[in-house]
Design a protein around this motif. Structure first.
Motif, PDB file in Angstrom:
ATOM      1  N   TYR A  16       7.661  -3.406  -5.106  1.00 19.65           N
ATOM      2  CA  TYR A  16       7.961  -1.987  -5.322  1.00 19.65           C
ATOM      3  C   TYR A  16       9.198  -1.629  -4.517  1.00 19.65           C
ATOM      4  CZ  TYR A  16       3.224  -1.545  -7.215  1.00 19.65           C
ATOM      5  OH  TYR A  16       2.095  -1.685  -7.958  1.00 19.65           O
ATOM      6  N   VAL A  28       8.405  -3.153  -0.848  1.00 21.21           N
ATOM      7  CA  VAL A  28       7.045  -3.646  -0.599  1.00 21.21           C
ATOM      8  C   VAL A  28       6.730  -4.783  -1.572  1.00 21.21           C
ATOM      9  CG1 VAL A  28       4.598  -3.071  -0.638  1.00 21.21           C
ATOM     10  CG2 VAL A  28       6.262  -1.390   0.177  1.00 21.21           C
ATOM     11  N   SER A  50      -7.253  -2.671   2.407  1.00 14.06           N
ATOM     12  CA  SER A  50      -6.390  -1.689   1.763  1.00 14.06           C
ATOM     13  C   SER A  50      -4.932  -2.143   1.863  1.00 14.06           C
ATOM     14  CB  SER A  50      -6.594  -0.345   2.469  1.00 14.06           C
ATOM     15  OG  SER A  50      -5.748   0.594   1.904  1.00 14.06           O
ATOM     16  N   GLY A  51      -4.213  -2.064   0.759  1.00 15.16           N
ATOM     17  CA  GLY A  51      -2.809  -2.443   0.756  1.00 15.16           C
ATOM     18  C   GLY A  51      -2.560  -3.916   0.477  1.00 15.16           C
ATOM     19  N   ALA A  52      -3.623  -4.694   0.261  1.00 16.69           N
ATOM     20  CA  ALA A  52      -3.470  -6.140   0.059  1.00 16.69           C
ATOM     21  C   ALA A  52      -2.804  -6.471  -1.275  1.00 16.69           C
ATOM     22  CB  ALA A  52      -4.835  -6.830   0.156  1.00 16.69           C
ATOM     23  N   GLY A  53      -2.863  -5.518  -2.225  1.00 20.41           N
ATOM     24  CA  GLY A  53      -2.259  -5.778  -3.534  1.00 20.41           C
ATOM     25  C   GLY A  53      -3.280  -5.871  -4.660  1.00 20.41           C
ATOM     26  N   LYS A  54      -4.522  -5.515  -4.370  1.00 24.69           N
ATOM     27  CA  LYS A  54      -5.607  -5.673  -5.353  1.00 24.69           C
ATOM     28  C   LYS A  54      -5.397  -4.813  -6.592  1.00 24.69           C
ATOM     29  CE  LYS A  54      -8.748  -4.188  -2.489  1.00 24.69           C
ATOM     30  NZ  LYS A  54      -7.860  -3.761  -1.376  1.00 24.69           N
ATOM     31  N   SER A  55      -5.080  -3.524  -6.375  1.00 23.54           N
ATOM     32  CA  SER A  55      -4.905  -2.638  -7.535  1.00 23.54           C
ATOM     33  C   SER A  55      -3.707  -3.079  -8.367  1.00 23.54           C
ATOM     34  CB  SER A  55      -4.729  -1.189  -7.089  1.00 23.54           C
ATOM     35  OG  SER A  55      -5.937  -0.694  -6.563  1.00 23.54           O
ATOM     36  N   THR A  56      -2.650  -3.483  -7.688  1.00 24.64           N
ATOM     37  CA  THR A  56      -1.478  -3.975  -8.422  1.00 24.64           C
ATOM     38  C   THR A  56      -1.880  -5.174  -9.279  1.00 24.64           C
ATOM     39  OG1 THR A  56      -0.063  -3.232  -6.615  1.00 24.64           O
ATOM     40  CG2 THR A  56       0.886  -4.815  -8.159  1.00 24.64           C
TER      41      THR A  56
HETATM   42  N1  LIG Z   1       3.615   2.674  -7.353  1.00 24.18           N
HETATM   43  C1  LIG Z   1       3.911   2.190  -6.132  1.00 24.18           C
HETATM   44  N2  LIG Z   1       5.113   2.418  -5.547  1.00 24.18           N
HETATM   45  C2  LIG Z   1       5.421   1.899  -4.345  1.00 24.18           C
HETATM   46  N3  LIG Z   1       4.592   1.143  -3.605  1.00 24.18           N
HETATM   47  C3  LIG Z   1       3.361   0.889  -4.116  1.00 24.18           C
HETATM   48  C4  LIG Z   1       2.951   1.395  -5.401  1.00 24.18           C
HETATM   49  N4  LIG Z   1       1.690   0.979  -5.641  1.00 24.18           N
HETATM   50  C5  LIG Z   1       1.328   0.251  -4.574  1.00 24.18           C
HETATM   51  N5  LIG Z   1       2.314   0.189  -3.662  1.00 24.18           N
HETATM   52  C6  LIG Z   1       2.295  -0.557  -2.385  1.00 24.18           C
HETATM   53  O1  LIG Z   1       1.992  -1.914  -2.695  1.00 24.18           O
HETATM   54  C7  LIG Z   1       1.064  -2.466  -1.755  1.00 24.18           C
HETATM   55  C8  LIG Z   1      -0.182  -2.922  -2.490  1.00 24.18           C
HETATM   56  O2  LIG Z   1      -0.846  -1.777  -2.993  1.00 24.18           O
HETATM   57  P1  LIG Z   1      -2.176  -1.856  -3.863  1.00 24.18           P
HETATM   58  O3  LIG Z   1      -1.977  -2.857  -4.942  1.00 24.18           O
HETATM   59  O4  LIG Z   1      -2.553  -0.483  -4.256  1.00 24.18           O
HETATM   60  O5  LIG Z   1      -3.213  -2.451  -2.792  1.00 24.18           O
HETATM   61  P2  LIG Z   1      -4.805  -2.322  -2.685  1.00 24.18           P
HETATM   62  O6  LIG Z   1      -5.335  -1.925  -4.015  1.00 24.18           O
HETATM   63  O7  LIG Z   1      -5.227  -3.684  -2.239  1.00 24.18           O
HETATM   64  O8  LIG Z   1      -5.069  -1.293  -1.626  1.00 24.18           O
HETATM   65  C9  LIG Z   1       0.813  -1.383  -0.729  1.00 24.18           C
HETATM   66  O9  LIG Z   1       1.704  -1.585   0.355  1.00 24.18           O
HETATM   67  C10 LIG Z   1       1.169  -0.109  -1.462  1.00 24.18           C
HETATM   68  O10 LIG Z   1       1.603   0.881  -0.570  1.00 24.18           O
END
Ligand SMILES: Nc1ncnc2c1ncn2[C@@H]1O[C@H](COP(=O)(O)OP(=O)(O)O)[C@@H](O)[C@H]1O
Ligand SMILES: [Mg+2]
Length: 351
Positions: A16, A28, A50-56
């Motif tokens: 990102y 990031v 949290s922040g590991a990249g799971k949702s991504t």
């Molecule tokens: N749309 C976005 N724009 C910028 N940074 C993002 C975005 N979505 C997630 N991030 C960053 O990417 C990293 C992984 O996020 P995310 O996949 O949501 O992790 P998790 O679901 O494990 O908490 C985090 O540092 C988050 O802040």
């Protein structure tokens, strides 16, 4: 693997751009060379802080998020290569459940469940209504058709979310922290609903969570994520009993699991750790060891966990004495189907 994987992610990278206007802010790296395969019918969990990249990661599976590089195959189709229209069609075969439910506030419960069928087309209004009835009965909301989301509890909202995810009869369900916004009791109910539905409909599930509890309640296999990478993966039972990576060990320790390193000795007595899985955990192991080996124990701590319903018992005890040489104890435990291990400095005491 015998089957063609239902999900095959190969070497995904996702960065990102830095937030804000400052040129010094760092980008990031959310996914760093992530590959993952999920077999048909399997419930696969991804855990991490949290922040590991799971949702991504999970959003890359239906391309709600597009990876910078790498390929995403679902049902054998490379989604990254599809036209927007073809992608839309493939997405209808993938259900998704969200942490914050993402319901349409202006639509009733029935209207929310109907919505994905309207988008997909191909069903008559009567067919859609019949499907809505079937799904709301399945998730235990038969009496809630005309309510609005604002009139529902969190657990009820998630039941609507699950019904909606199943509307177009997907074979694959993606769950992004489906229970993280719910209290512990509601979490239990939603997890058992998901387990029941997956079994009945032979669904393949990829779920992400930060809760170990979700993993051992539902999942067959697990991957552990840390800073955009998968640092460990395997069958849930193996990862629980023999975690390799410090992140995994940390997550398990926080969830109260007994790891291999424990109290070394208590008052100079050797400390034994006993582990028993499945049938071995359901027999009177301690009683058998007492009658067969004259083993006298002082229990220190113990924990019984269920991994997908299968009991896994682990306990630690000071060995006060036995009628057989202490060095023979692990073999005696193994004959009863368990596993025994001397902890810490006690290893020296067995000789
Ligand atoms: N749309 C976005 N724009 C910028 N940074 C993002 C975005 N979505 C997630 N991030 C960053 O990417 C990293 C992984 O996020 P995310 O996949 O949501 O992790 P998790 O679901 O494990 O908490 C985090 O540092 C988050 O802040
Ligand atoms: Mg997340």
């Amino acid at each position: 693997m015998a089957h063609v994987p239902l999900i095959a992610l190969e070497r995904l990278h996702k960065t990102y751009p830095a937030a804000g206007a400052q040129p010094t802010a760092a980008a990031v790296v959310a996914l760093n060379d992530v590959s993952l395969r999920v077999a048909p019918g399997e419930i696969f969990g991804v855990i991490g802080r949290s922040g590991a990249g799971k949702s991504t990661l999970i959003r890359c599976v239906n391309l709600l998020e597009r990876p910078d590089s790498g390929t995403v195959h679902v049902h054998g189709v490379d989604l990254t290569a599809l036209t927007p229209q073809a992608l839309q069609q493939q997405r209808q075969r993938i259900g998704m459940v969200f942490q914050h439910f993402n319901l349409l506030q202006s639509r009733t419960v029935a209207g929310n469940v109907r919505y994905p069928m309207e988008l997909a087309g191909g069903r008559s209004p009567a067919e859609m209504d019949a499907r809505v009835h079937e799904l709301l009965a399945l998730v235990g909301l038969a009496d809630f058709h005309q309510r609005y989301p604002a009139q529902l509890s969190g657990g009820q909202k998630q039941r609507v979310g699950i019904a909606r995810a199943l509307a177009n009869e997907p074979q694959l369900l993606l769950c992004d922290e489906a229970t993280s916004a719910l209290d512990p009791e509601t979490t239990e109910q939603i997890l058992s609903l998901l387990a029941d539905i997956c079994q009945r409909m032979h669904l393949t599930v990829l779920l992400i969570t930060h809760e170990m509890h979700v993993i051992h309640t539902l999942c067959d296999r697990v991957a552990v994520m840390e800073r955009g990478r998968i640092v460990e993966q395997g069958a849930v039972i193996d990862v629980f009993l023999q975690p390799q990576h410090p992140t995994t060990r940390g997550l398990l320790a926080n969830a109260g699991f007994l790891l291999d390193e424990g109290e070394a000795t208590q008052g100079g007595q050797p400390v034994l750790q006993l582990t028993a899985v499945g049938e071995a955990a359901q027999q009177p192991l301690l009683d058998l060891l007492r009658t067969q080996c004259g083993l006298r124990l002082n229990l220190l701590e113990g924990r019984i966990t269920r991994i997908k319903g299968q009991p896994v018992a682990r306990l630690r005890a000071e060995v006060l004495g036995a009628d057989i040489p202490l060095a023979d104890l692990p073999a005696a435990v193994a004959r009863l189907g368990g596993h025994a291990q001397w902890l810490g400095a006690a290893q020296g005491a067995q000789a």
